[in-house]
Design a protein around this motif. Sequence first.
Motif, short mmCIF file in Angstrom:
data_model
loop_
_atom_site.label_atom_id
_atom_site.label_comp_id
_atom_site.label_asym_id
_atom_site.label_seq_id
_atom_site.Cartn_x
_atom_site.Cartn_y
_atom_site.Cartn_z
N VAL A 6 47.85 -20.49 -6.99
CA VAL A 6 48.87 -19.77 -7.73
C VAL A 6 48.17 -18.87 -8.74
O VAL A 6 47.28 -19.33 -9.46
CB VAL A 6 49.83 -20.75 -8.46
N LYS A 7 48.56 -17.60 -8.76
CA LYS A 7 47.97 -16.68 -9.73
C LYS A 7 48.36 -17.13 -11.13
O LYS A 7 49.52 -17.40 -11.40
CB LYS A 7 48.47 -15.27 -9.47
N THR A 8 47.39 -17.21 -12.00
CA THR A 8 47.62 -17.66 -13.37
C THR A 8 47.43 -16.50 -14.33
O THR A 8 46.47 -15.74 -14.21
CB THR A 8 46.64 -18.79 -13.74
N GLU A 9 48.34 -16.37 -15.26
CA GLU A 9 48.20 -15.41 -16.36
C GLU A 9 48.38 -16.19 -17.64
O GLU A 9 48.98 -17.26 -17.66
CB GLU A 9 49.24 -14.30 -16.24
N PHE A 10 47.86 -15.66 -18.72
CA PHE A 10 47.91 -16.36 -19.99
C PHE A 10 48.84 -15.64 -20.96
O PHE A 10 48.87 -14.40 -21.01
CB PHE A 10 46.50 -16.47 -20.59
N ILE A 11 49.58 -16.44 -21.72
CA ILE A 11 50.41 -15.93 -22.80
C ILE A 11 50.08 -16.75 -24.05
O ILE A 11 49.53 -17.84 -23.95
CB ILE A 11 51.92 -16.01 -22.48
N THR A 12 50.40 -16.22 -25.19
CA THR A 12 50.16 -16.93 -26.44
C THR A 12 51.50 -17.28 -27.06
O THR A 12 52.36 -16.42 -27.21
CB THR A 12 49.35 -16.05 -27.42
N ILE A 13 51.65 -18.55 -27.39
CA ILE A 13 52.89 -19.03 -28.00
C ILE A 13 52.52 -19.72 -29.31
O ILE A 13 51.72 -20.66 -29.32
CB ILE A 13 53.63 -20.03 -27.09
N PRO A 14 53.09 -19.26 -30.42
CA PRO A 14 52.77 -19.90 -31.70
C PRO A 14 53.36 -21.31 -31.78
O PRO A 14 54.50 -21.54 -31.36
CB PRO A 14 53.41 -18.98 -32.74
N VAL A 15 52.57 -22.24 -32.27
CA VAL A 15 53.01 -23.61 -32.52
C VAL A 15 52.53 -24.02 -33.90
O VAL A 15 51.63 -23.39 -34.47
CB VAL A 15 52.47 -24.60 -31.45
N ASP A 16 53.10 -25.09 -34.42
CA ASP A 16 52.65 -25.54 -35.74
C ASP A 16 51.26 -26.15 -35.63
O ASP A 16 50.79 -26.50 -34.55
CB ASP A 16 53.66 -26.53 -36.35
N ALA A 17 50.59 -26.26 -36.75
CA ALA A 17 49.20 -26.71 -36.79
C ALA A 17 49.03 -28.11 -36.22
O ALA A 17 48.04 -28.39 -35.51
CB ALA A 17 48.67 -26.66 -38.23
N GLU A 18 49.95 -29.01 -36.50
CA GLU A 18 49.85 -30.38 -35.99
C GLU A 18 49.93 -30.41 -34.47
O GLU A 18 49.17 -31.11 -33.81
CB GLU A 18 50.94 -31.26 -36.62
N THR A 19 50.84 -29.63 -33.90
CA THR A 19 50.96 -29.57 -32.43
C THR A 19 49.67 -29.04 -31.82
O THR A 19 49.17 -29.60 -30.83
CB THR A 19 52.15 -28.68 -32.03
N ALA A 20 49.11 -28.00 -32.40
CA ALA A 20 47.85 -27.44 -31.90
C ALA A 20 46.73 -28.47 -31.99
O ALA A 20 45.94 -28.63 -31.05
CB ALA A 20 47.48 -26.18 -32.70
N ARG A 21 46.65 -29.19 -33.10
CA ARG A 21 45.60 -30.19 -33.30
C ARG A 21 45.71 -31.30 -32.26
O ARG A 21 44.73 -31.68 -31.62
CB ARG A 21 45.69 -30.78 -34.71
N VAL A 22 46.92 -31.80 -32.06
CA VAL A 22 47.13 -32.90 -31.10
C VAL A 22 46.83 -32.42 -29.68
O VAL A 22 46.18 -33.12 -28.90
CB VAL A 22 48.57 -33.45 -31.22
N TYR A 23 47.28 -31.21 -29.34
CA TYR A 23 47.03 -30.67 -28.01
C TYR A 23 45.53 -30.54 -27.74
O TYR A 23 45.05 -30.92 -26.66
CB TYR A 23 47.70 -29.30 -27.84
N GLN A 24 44.78 -30.03 -28.70
CA GLN A 24 43.35 -29.87 -28.53
C GLN A 24 42.63 -31.21 -28.35
O GLN A 24 41.57 -31.27 -27.72
CB GLN A 24 42.74 -29.12 -29.73
N ALA A 25 43.22 -32.28 -28.84
CA ALA A 25 42.58 -33.59 -28.78
C ALA A 25 42.85 -34.36 -27.48
O ALA A 25 42.16 -35.33 -27.20
CB ALA A 25 43.03 -34.44 -29.98
N VAL A 26 43.83 -33.95 -26.68
CA VAL A 26 44.15 -34.71 -25.48
C VAL A 26 43.19 -34.37 -24.34
O VAL A 26 42.51 -33.35 -24.36
CB VAL A 26 45.63 -34.49 -25.03
N SER A 27 43.20 -35.22 -23.33
CA SER A 27 42.31 -35.02 -22.17
C SER A 27 42.72 -33.79 -21.37
O SER A 27 43.86 -33.32 -21.45
CB SER A 27 42.37 -36.26 -21.27
N GLU A 28 41.78 -33.30 -20.56
CA GLU A 28 42.06 -32.15 -19.70
C GLU A 28 43.18 -32.46 -18.71
O GLU A 28 44.00 -31.61 -18.40
CB GLU A 28 40.79 -31.70 -18.97
#
Length: 80
Positions: A6-28
């Motif tokens: 599937v062709k993948t494109e990237f978009i940027t969606i603003p989230v709060d800092a806590e959501t970003a921190r938790v997302y970055q910490a989870v496994s791939e």
Amino acid sequence: MENTTVKTEFITIPVDAETARVYQAVSEDKKRKIVAFLNFQLRKALKPRESLQEAMDKLAQEAQANGLTPEILQAILDDE
């Protein structure tokens, strides 16, 4: 099982800092699951909604397919 690409494109969606921190910490693996879930939800949210008339027509077709006749409907409405 066939592997489809599937062709993948990237978009940027603003989230709060806590959501970003938790997302970055989870496994791939968990990130892939989150991305799949968000992709589905975004497609659903951005899909054009059907008009009231289209919704009513769809409900009428389903009711008819399930055996609801005008007579049965009238009896229900008359509370018989």
